[in-house]
Design an enzyme around this catalytic site. Structure first.
Site, short mmCIF file in Angstrom:
data_model
loop_
_atom_site.label_atom_id
_atom_site.label_comp_id
_atom_site.label_asym_id
_atom_site.label_seq_id
_atom_site.Cartn_x
_atom_site.Cartn_y
_atom_site.Cartn_z
N SER A 88 1.83 8.32 13.28
CA SER A 88 1.23 7.80 12.03
C SER A 88 -0.27 7.59 12.22
O SER A 88 -1.07 7.86 11.32
CB SER A 88 1.90 6.49 11.59
OG SER A 88 1.50 5.39 12.39
N LYS A 89 -0.67 7.15 13.39
CA LYS A 89 -2.08 6.85 13.65
C LYS A 89 -2.88 8.12 13.97
O LYS A 89 -4.06 8.23 13.62
CB LYS A 89 -2.19 5.82 14.79
CG LYS A 89 -1.66 4.44 14.40
CD LYS A 89 -2.51 3.86 13.28
CE LYS A 89 -2.05 2.49 12.84
NZ LYS A 89 -2.90 1.93 11.79
N VAL A 103 0.81 -1.23 0.00
CA VAL A 103 0.00 0.00 0.00
C VAL A 103 0.84 1.28 0.00
O VAL A 103 0.31 2.37 -0.21
CB VAL A 103 -1.00 0.05 1.18
CG1 VAL A 103 -2.06 -1.04 1.06
CG2 VAL A 103 -0.29 0.00 2.53
N TYR A 156 4.84 5.16 15.36
CA TYR A 156 3.49 4.56 15.30
C TYR A 156 2.40 5.53 15.77
O TYR A 156 1.44 5.77 15.03
CB TYR A 156 3.47 3.24 16.09
CG TYR A 156 2.19 2.45 15.93
CD1 TYR A 156 1.97 1.64 14.81
CD2 TYR A 156 1.18 2.52 16.89
CE1 TYR A 156 0.78 0.93 14.67
CE2 TYR A 156 0.00 1.81 16.75
CZ TYR A 156 -0.20 1.01 15.65
OH TYR A 156 -1.37 0.31 15.50
N SER A 173 -5.80 4.05 15.85
CA SER A 173 -5.45 3.27 17.05
C SER A 173 -5.71 4.14 18.27
O SER A 173 -5.77 5.38 18.15
CB SER A 173 -3.96 2.90 16.98
OG SER A 173 -3.48 2.49 18.25
N1 LIG Z 1 -3.55 -5.38 16.88
C1 LIG Z 1 -3.69 -4.26 17.59
O1 LIG Z 1 -3.56 -4.25 18.83
C2 LIG Z 1 -4.03 -2.98 16.90
C3 LIG Z 1 -4.43 -1.89 17.69
C4 LIG Z 1 -4.74 -0.68 17.06
C5 LIG Z 1 -4.67 -0.56 15.70
N2 LIG Z 1 -4.27 -1.64 14.96
C6 LIG Z 1 -4.19 -1.45 13.51
O2 LIG Z 1 -5.02 -2.38 12.87
C7 LIG Z 1 -4.52 -2.64 11.56
C8 LIG Z 1 -4.44 -4.15 11.36
O3 LIG Z 1 -3.49 -4.66 12.27
P1 LIG Z 1 -3.49 -6.15 12.80
O4 LIG Z 1 -3.37 -6.07 14.27
O5 LIG Z 1 -4.57 -6.93 12.18
O6 LIG Z 1 -2.05 -6.59 12.26
P2 LIG Z 1 -1.55 -7.88 11.46
O7 LIG Z 1 -0.07 -7.79 11.51
O8 LIG Z 1 -2.21 -9.09 12.00
O9 LIG Z 1 -2.08 -7.60 9.99
C9 LIG Z 1 -1.59 -6.56 9.21
C10 LIG Z 1 -1.55 -7.01 7.76
O10 LIG Z 1 -1.10 -5.90 6.98
C11 LIG Z 1 -0.22 -6.40 5.99
N3 LIG Z 1 0.70 -5.35 5.56
C12 LIG Z 1 1.74 -4.81 6.24
N4 LIG Z 1 2.35 -3.90 5.50
C13 LIG Z 1 1.69 -3.84 4.32
C14 LIG Z 1 1.86 -3.08 3.12
N5 LIG Z 1 2.87 -2.22 3.00
N6 LIG Z 1 0.99 -3.28 2.12
C15 LIG Z 1 -0.02 -4.17 2.24
N7 LIG Z 1 -0.21 -4.92 3.32
C16 LIG Z 1 0.62 -4.75 4.37
C17 LIG Z 1 0.54 -7.53 6.68
O11 LIG Z 1 1.13 -8.42 5.75
C18 LIG Z 1 -0.59 -8.16 7.50
O12 LIG Z 1 -1.21 -9.19 6.78
C19 LIG Z 1 -3.16 -1.94 11.48
O13 LIG Z 1 -3.31 -0.72 10.82
C20 LIG Z 1 -2.81 -1.70 12.94
O14 LIG Z 1 -1.96 -0.61 13.11
C21 LIG Z 1 -3.97 -2.83 15.52
#
Ligand SMILES: NC(=O)c1ccc[n+]([C@@H]2O[C@H](COP(=O)([O-])OP(=O)(O)OC[C@H]3O[C@@H](n4cnc5c(N)ncnc54)[C@H](O)[C@@H]3O)[C@@H](O)[C@H]2O)c1
Length: 256
Positions: free
Chosen positions: A164-165, A63, A161, A143
């Site tokens: 960015s969020k 992305v 992080y 987040s």
């Molecule tokens: N897990 C948490 O506690 C949490 C909390 C707040 C926000 N988030 C946000 O939620 C979203 C999803 O996170 P998650 O916890 O499911 O993480 P995850 O690591 O399980 O999934 C993230 C996915 O994004 C893909 N990815 C990474 N870089 C990429 C790129 N450059 N292009 C395309 N795909 C890419 C990865 O391959 C992975 O499959 C993220 O934006 C994360 O910052 C997560």
């Protein structure tokens, strides 16, 4: 079904929140375009999505790369003619990038490139398709770290992080204002800690898990499905008067 005949793009669909959301959207009737940097994980998600909607596809995409997204936008236009829902879950964390000994500045750049620029680029390449229809729902993923600071970050306060969020919340508001006249809604979700690969190094450490659980008033971490259900609400007509909002899904973390 809440998304019958909808075409939905899900980024980061190979894992965690994106994967669960892609599957839920398909269960609710959407054809889902699952995109991820990790193509084999996107294909695993497609296997599950196909149980509910067999006009779905999976594609490899970084992305942070405008060319990848331009190609996918064109492909979606040719195959489906439109897009109704965009869910921006692709994301990374400085904590997980530090393993390959990158310089702090390189880690900063990559986090901003994937989380912030990636969200911008997906919006940039898919809004024109929504403008043609004068309808659509975009859901960005911020987040709790976009709302509050935290002390257990990477690099004593220099962690990219949270910035960015935080910027995703402002991007969401600005887009929402600009697109409202075209009946396109733009919102974002601010999850608390959720058990996914992103937080694996934390929740697989029993001491750290206990500490994190105690920071959430509900006494536990969230599940990917709990975020996916919020994404479904924002994607569907159930949220038809909501735009420019950030919905916190955090077990009370930021209420303290
Ligand atoms: N897990 C948490 O506690 C949490 C909390 C707040 C926000 N988030 C946000 O939620 C979203 C999803 O996170 P998650 O916890 O499911 O993480 P995850 O690591 O399980 O999934 C993230 C996915 O994004 C893909 N990815 C990474 N870089 C990429 C790129 N450059 N292009 C395309 N795909 C890419 C990865 O391959 C992975 O499959 C993220 O934006 C994360 O910052 C997560």
């Amino acid at each position: 079904m809440k998304l019958r005949k909808n075409i939905a793009l899900v980024t980061g669909a190979g894992s965690g929140i994106g994967r669960e959301t892609a599957i839920l959207f398909a269960k609710e009737g959407a054809s889902v375009i699952s995109i991820d940097l990790n193509y084999s994980k996107a294909l695993d998600t497609l296997d599950e999505v196909n149980l509910y909607n067999d006009s779905s596809i999976a594609l490899e995409c970084d992305v942070s790369q405008s060319n990848d997204l331009a190609d996918i936008s064109l492909l979606v236009q040719e195959k489906y003619g439109t897009i109704d829902v965009v869910f921006n879950a692709a994301g990374t964390h400085s904590r997980n990038l530090s393993a390959n000994n990158s310089l702090p500045e390189e880690i900063w750049d990559r986090v901003i490139e994937v989380n912030l620029k990636g969200t911008y680029l997906v919006n940039y390449h898919f809004v024109p398709l929504m403008l043609k229809n004068k309808s659509g729902s975009i859901i960005n993923v911020s987040s709790i770290m976009g709302l509050v600071g935290y002390a257990d970050g990477f690099g004593v306060g220099f962690d990219a992080y949270p910035p960015s969020k935080g910027a995703i919340i402002q991007l969401t508001r600005n887009l929402a204002l600009d697109l409202a006249k075209n009946n396109i809604r733009v919102n974002c979700i601010c999850p608390g800690y959720v058990k996914t690969d992103l937080t694996k190094s934390l929740h697989e450490n029993p001491g750290k898990l206990k500490e994190l659980e105690s920071k959430h008033p509900l006494g536990r971490l969230g599940t990917p499905l709990e975020v996916a259900q919020t994404a479904l609400f924002l994607a569907s007509n159930d949220s038809s008067f909501i735009t420019g909002s950030s919905i916190v899904v955090d077990g009370g973390y930021t209420a303290q």
